[in-house]
Design a protein around this motif. Structure first.
Motif, PDB file in Angstrom:
ATOM      1  N   VAL A 211       1.138 -41.515 -20.467  1.00 24.36           N
ATOM      2  CA  VAL A 211       0.180 -42.327 -19.839  1.00 24.36           C
ATOM      3  C   VAL A 211      -1.017 -41.425 -19.538  1.00 24.36           C
ATOM      4  O   VAL A 211      -2.100 -41.812 -19.938  1.00 24.36           O
ATOM      5  CB  VAL A 211       0.725 -44.014 -19.523  1.00 24.36           C
ATOM      6  N   GLN A 215      -4.781 -41.223 -20.581  1.00 24.98           N
ATOM      7  CA  GLN A 215      -5.872 -40.946 -19.710  1.00 24.98           C
ATOM      8  C   GLN A 215      -6.468 -39.751 -19.794  1.00 24.98           C
ATOM      9  O   GLN A 215      -8.326 -40.302 -19.909  1.00 24.98           O
ATOM     10  CB  GLN A 215      -5.503 -41.838 -18.311  1.00 24.98           C
ATOM     11  N   ARG A 237     -10.714 -46.215 -13.264  1.00 27.11           N
ATOM     12  CA  ARG A 237      -9.488 -46.830 -13.680  1.00 27.11           C
ATOM     13  C   ARG A 237      -8.398 -46.349 -14.505  1.00 27.11           C
ATOM     14  O   ARG A 237      -7.660 -47.098 -14.333  1.00 27.11           O
ATOM     15  CB  ARG A 237     -10.755 -47.273 -15.312  1.00 27.11           C
ATOM     16  N   SER A 240      -5.509 -46.203 -11.794  1.00 27.61           N
ATOM     17  CA  SER A 240      -5.435 -46.951 -11.488  1.00 27.61           C
ATOM     18  C   SER A 240      -4.276 -46.927 -12.123  1.00 27.61           C
ATOM     19  O   SER A 240      -2.994 -48.106 -11.939  1.00 27.61           O
ATOM     20  CB  SER A 240      -6.049 -48.420 -11.282  1.00 27.61           C
ATOM     21  N   ILE A 241      -4.046 -46.959 -13.702  1.00 28.45           N
ATOM     22  CA  ILE A 241      -3.887 -47.717 -14.715  1.00 28.45           C
ATOM     23  C   ILE A 241      -2.610 -45.988 -14.576  1.00 28.45           C
ATOM     24  O   ILE A 241      -0.941 -46.916 -14.683  1.00 28.45           O
ATOM     25  CB  ILE A 241      -4.167 -46.953 -16.286  1.00 28.45           C
ATOM     26  N   ASN A 242      -2.138 -44.738 -14.406  1.00 27.77           N
ATOM     27  CA  ASN A 242      -1.231 -43.607 -13.739  1.00 27.77           C
ATOM     28  C   ASN A 242      -0.178 -44.431 -12.574  1.00 27.77           C
ATOM     29  O   ASN A 242       0.712 -44.553 -12.537  1.00 27.77           O
ATOM     30  CB  ASN A 242      -2.355 -42.467 -13.662  1.00 27.77           C
ATOM     31  N   THR A 245       2.663 -46.804 -13.933  1.00 30.74           N
ATOM     32  CA  THR A 245       3.410 -46.163 -14.167  1.00 30.74           C
ATOM     33  C   THR A 245       4.176 -45.548 -13.606  1.00 30.74           C
ATOM     34  O   THR A 245       4.054 -45.859 -12.702  1.00 30.74           O
ATOM     35  CB  THR A 245       3.090 -45.614 -16.049  1.00 30.74           C
ATOM     36  N   TRP A 267       5.198 -48.681 -17.888  1.00 29.16           N
ATOM     37  CA  TRP A 267       4.832 -50.144 -16.921  1.00 29.16           C
ATOM     38  C   TRP A 267       6.139 -49.895 -15.607  1.00 29.16           C
ATOM     39  O   TRP A 267       6.954 -50.253 -16.061  1.00 29.16           O
ATOM     40  CB  TRP A 267       4.588 -50.895 -17.711  1.00 29.16           C
TER      41      TRP A 267
END
Length: 270
Positions: A211, A215, A237, A240-242, A245, A267
């Motif tokens: 991930v 990104q 952004r 924040s996704i990282n 995980t 996730w």
């Protein structure tokens, strides 16, 4: 250059996946035409890239050519050219976009010729590994054609406008070391060592946090044409996704324990 793949296979595109590492290799297999891409091979590349983008088990992609050459560009010998040229180009453009937008890291393994759309196919990959004897050219002008497969976008970003114009307008053939000095080749590796080198490189990429790598790749691709403010917003952004995980706490713990982390990309929102 095609270890583990039988050249008896007559398909124009050979696919080999190492399920242990999640690395897939696509081999252009038209050596009698220096792997020039005809209509059938464009379709196979389209389908292969689409499949790679939808396969959750894949972690890296290698593109190479059979028979000692990478790719002599689009096959303009006359076969398989039905329909309006603009329709054909729109389909070829889809292939270029699919490669550029593929979330997993991509590596081009280049020997022999990489010219025209064939060179831009290599440049569309994230990293390019070349043998010392590889030869490169934006050969379009010699065929009374202009740049395609993303060359007009890729070249100025990689080498600047003047060098891009030199390569496009003069259609010179350059060697691997000059291509590397211009930033168009990442590594130059002896022919007898390139298979092992690319295997190790792809495995290292495949072992990374999927991930986070996706990104970072997207951020670099997207933010080249944006303002710093836009880039910083995109980075926030992505980060924040990282953090959502399982890989981030695994990486932190491995740092503390001085061990090698195993990344899954799962996730992990509590």
């Amino acid at each position: 250059m095609t270890e583990g793949i039988s050249m008896a296979d007559q398909s124009p595109l050979l696919t080999h996946t190492d399920k242990a590492t999640g690395v897939r290799t696509l081999t252009l297999n038209r050596p009698h035409r220096k792997n020039a891409v005809d209509g059938e091979l464009w379709q196979l590349l389209h389908d292969a890239l689409s499949g790679a983008g939808q396969d959750p088990e894949l972690r890296a992609l290698v593109i190479t050519g059979a028979g000692g050459d990478f790719c002599a560009g689009a096959d303009i010998s006359g076969g398989g050219r039905e329909g309006h040229p603009l329709t054909r180009m729109r389909f070829i453009n889809e292939v270029a976009l699919m490669l550029h937008e593929l979330a997993i890291p991509t590596v081009a393994k280049v020997d022999g010729v990489a010219v025209g759309a064939g060179w831009n196919l290599a440049l569309g990959c994230d990293l390019v590994v070349s043998t010392p004897t590889a030869r490169f050219s934006q050969i379009f002008a010699r065929r009374a054609l202009s740049l395609d497969f993303g060359g007009s976008w890729l070249l100025p970003k990689l080498v600047g406008m003047q060098q891009a114009k030199r390569l496009a307008l003069l259609a010179e053939i350059i060697g691997a070391e000059e291509a590397k000095s211009l930033g168009l080749v990442t590594y130059v590796v002896a022919v007898e060592e390139i298979d092992a080198f690319v295997t190790d490189l792809a495995n290292r990429l495949a072992a990374g946090p999927p991930v986070a790598l996706a990104q970072s790749k997207a951020l670099l691709n997207e933010n080249a044409d944006r303002t710093l403010r836009d880039a910083l917003a995109s980075e926030a952004r992505a980060q924040s996704i990282n953090f959502a995980t399982a890989d981030t706490p695994v990486a932190f713990q491995a740092f503390v324990d001085k061990t090698d982390p195993t990344f899954t990309g799962e996730w992990n929102v509590q």
